[in-house]
Enzyme design. Structure first.
Site, PDB file in Angstrom:
ATOM      1  CD1 TRP A 135      -2.233  -2.009   0.326  1.00  0.00           C
ATOM      2  CD2 TRP A 135      -3.420  -0.722   1.739  1.00  0.00           C
ATOM      3  NE1 TRP A 135      -3.482  -2.563   0.456  1.00  0.00           N
ATOM      4  CE2 TRP A 135      -4.223  -1.795   1.317  1.00  0.00           C
ATOM      5  CE3 TRP A 135      -3.930   0.204   2.637  1.00  0.00           C
ATOM      6  CZ2 TRP A 135      -5.545  -1.962   1.758  1.00  0.00           C
ATOM      7  CZ3 TRP A 135      -5.240   0.054   3.088  1.00  0.00           C
ATOM      8  CH2 TRP A 135      -6.048  -1.025   2.652  1.00  0.00           C
ATOM      9  CE  LYS A 145      -6.780  -6.836   6.320  1.00  0.00           C
ATOM     10  NZ  LYS A 145      -6.761  -7.451   4.988  1.00  0.00           N
TER      11      LYS A 145
HETATM   12  C1  LIG Z   1      -2.517  -7.608   5.650  1.00  0.00           C
HETATM   13  S1  LIG Z   1      -1.074  -6.994   6.372  1.00  0.00           S
HETATM   14  C2  LIG Z   1      -0.895  -5.423   5.603  1.00  0.00           C
HETATM   15  C3  LIG Z   1      -0.429  -5.487   4.178  1.00  0.00           C
HETATM   16  C4  LIG Z   1      -0.083  -4.112   3.631  1.00  0.00           C
HETATM   17  N1  LIG Z   1      -1.274  -3.287   3.453  1.00  0.00           N
HETATM   18  C5  LIG Z   1       0.636  -4.181   2.316  1.00  0.00           C
HETATM   19  O1  LIG Z   1       0.114  -3.672   1.335  1.00  0.00           O
HETATM   20  O2  LIG Z   1       1.740  -4.715   2.257  1.00  0.00           O
HETATM   21  C6  LIG Z   1      -1.644  -6.556   7.989  1.00  0.00           C
HETATM   22  C7  LIG Z   1      -0.560  -5.949   8.877  1.00  0.00           C
HETATM   23  O3  LIG Z   1      -1.180  -5.418  10.045  1.00  0.00           O
HETATM   24  C8  LIG Z   1      -0.179  -5.392  11.031  1.00  0.00           C
HETATM   25  N2  LIG Z   1      -0.743  -5.151  12.368  1.00  0.00           N
HETATM   26  C9  LIG Z   1      -1.600  -5.942  13.060  1.00  0.00           C
HETATM   27  N3  LIG Z   1      -1.860  -5.423  14.277  1.00  0.00           N
HETATM   28  C10 LIG Z   1      -1.146  -4.257  14.357  1.00  0.00           C
HETATM   29  C11 LIG Z   1      -0.974  -3.273  15.376  1.00  0.00           C
HETATM   30  N4  LIG Z   1      -1.603  -3.398  16.565  1.00  0.00           N
HETATM   31  N5  LIG Z   1      -0.161  -2.213  15.136  1.00  0.00           N
HETATM   32  C12 LIG Z   1       0.485  -2.104  13.951  1.00  0.00           C
HETATM   33  N6  LIG Z   1       0.368  -3.016  12.937  1.00  0.00           N
HETATM   34  C13 LIG Z   1      -0.426  -4.081  13.136  1.00  0.00           C
HETATM   35  C14 LIG Z   1       0.450  -6.780  10.891  1.00  0.00           C
HETATM   36  O4  LIG Z   1       1.723  -6.837  11.481  1.00  0.00           O
HETATM   37  C15 LIG Z   1       0.468  -6.958   9.373  1.00  0.00           C
HETATM   38  O5  LIG Z   1       1.739  -6.672   8.821  1.00  0.00           O
END
Ligand SMILES: C[S@@+](CC[C@H](N)C(=O)[O-])C[C@H]1O[C@@H](n2cnc3c(N)ncnc32)[C@H](O)[C@@H]1O
Length: 249
Positions: free
Chosen positions: A90, A191
């Site tokens: 992203w 999301k």
């Molecule tokens: C589906 S991935 C995101 C992919 C990203 N949009 C991309 O295009 O590469 C979801 C991400 O949310 C992060 N995440 C989950 N809980 C989080 C939190 N409390 N604080 C920061 N990041 C978090 C995870 O570590 C993971 O890398």
């Protein structure tokens, strides 16, 4: 999703692996059944192939592209906050759209995991629930954001309602962040695993934004409960917290 989308990806180009040939992982010994299924799905997914061919770090970039092409959320020179940004698909897409490498706009990302650099973007490693991280995001933005986007997802447990609650908690915190930093008229994209618990967050969005839409981009797997919520036309700041510990700009 139509068959042509399945075999051609979002740009309309076609790929090997989408032509009726099912790829299978070379080494599958020692893997769990679910990890074997995941690898097989990745090998045969036209969006994975397209993302790779276009130099994106994740197929998620194509979801953002599809949403943006339809709803025009990322504009030249915009200030953008990306919550849950790793591995950075992203960020890569947003950087191109706002003109970051030519010195336009601002891009701040945060993730629990390491994210490889994206030229011109400020990327934090940490938990969005951490107040110190929130303050650092606000400092790095240096002003209001035009777009707050969250692709955050918790690690799945396989227990559907637990996963729904955990992802909804991330939606809540992303919305809270958005209400602190968005400029009036700003956009919030997040999301959202539908399942009931997201109702409160949706009520807040309907109150604070002019339009709220549910979106399922073609690159989001049809069998997944994943969808996105897009709220546009932020009405302005939520009432001030007078407790003294307030991170608003
Ligand atoms: C589906 S991935 C995101 C992919 C990203 N949009 C991309 O295009 O590469 C979801 C991400 O949310 C992060 N995440 C989950 N809980 C989080 C939190 N409390 N604080 C920061 N990041 C978090 C995870 O570590 C993971 O890398």
């Amino acid at each position: 999703m139509s068959d042509s989308q399945k075999s051609k990806g979002s740009s309309g180009r076609s790929y090997r692996g989408g032509a009726g040939i099912t790829k299978t992982p070379k080494k599958s010994r020692g893997r769990t059944e679910s990890s074997r299924r995941w690898i097989q799905r990745q090998l045969n997914d036209p969006f994975v192939a397209e993302a790779k061919a276009r130099g994106f770090r994740s197929r998620a970039a194509l979801k953002l592209e599809q949403i943006d092409q339809k709803h025009k959320i990322l504009t030249h020179n915009a200030s953008v906050l990306d919550l849950g940004c790793a591995p950075g698909g992203w960020l890569q897409y947003a950087s191109q759209k706002i003109g970051l490498t030519a010195g336009h706009g601002r891009l701040v990302g945060i993730d629990l995991l390491d994210t490889d650099p994206v030229a011109g973007a400020d990327i934090l490693k940490g938990d969005i629930n951490d107040d110190a991280m929130m303050r650092e995001i606000i400092r790095l933005l240096g002003g209001k954001a035009d777009v707050v986007m969250s692709d955050m997802a918790a690690d799945t447990t396989g227990h559907r309602s637990t996963d729904h609650l955990r992802t909804t908690a991330l939606l809540d915190i992303a919305l809270d962040m958005a209400s602190r930093v968005l400029t009036p008229g700003g956009v919030f994209l997040a999301k959202c695993f539908r399942g009931g618990a997201e109702k409160d967050a949706l009520d807040v969005m309907r109150r604070d934004f002019a339009v709220v839409r549910h979106i399922k981009p073609a690159a989001s797997r049809a069998e997944s409960v994943e969808s996105y919520v897009l709220a546009t036309g932020f009405r302005g700041e939520a009432p001030q917290d007078l407790s003294g510990d307030d991170h608003k700009l």
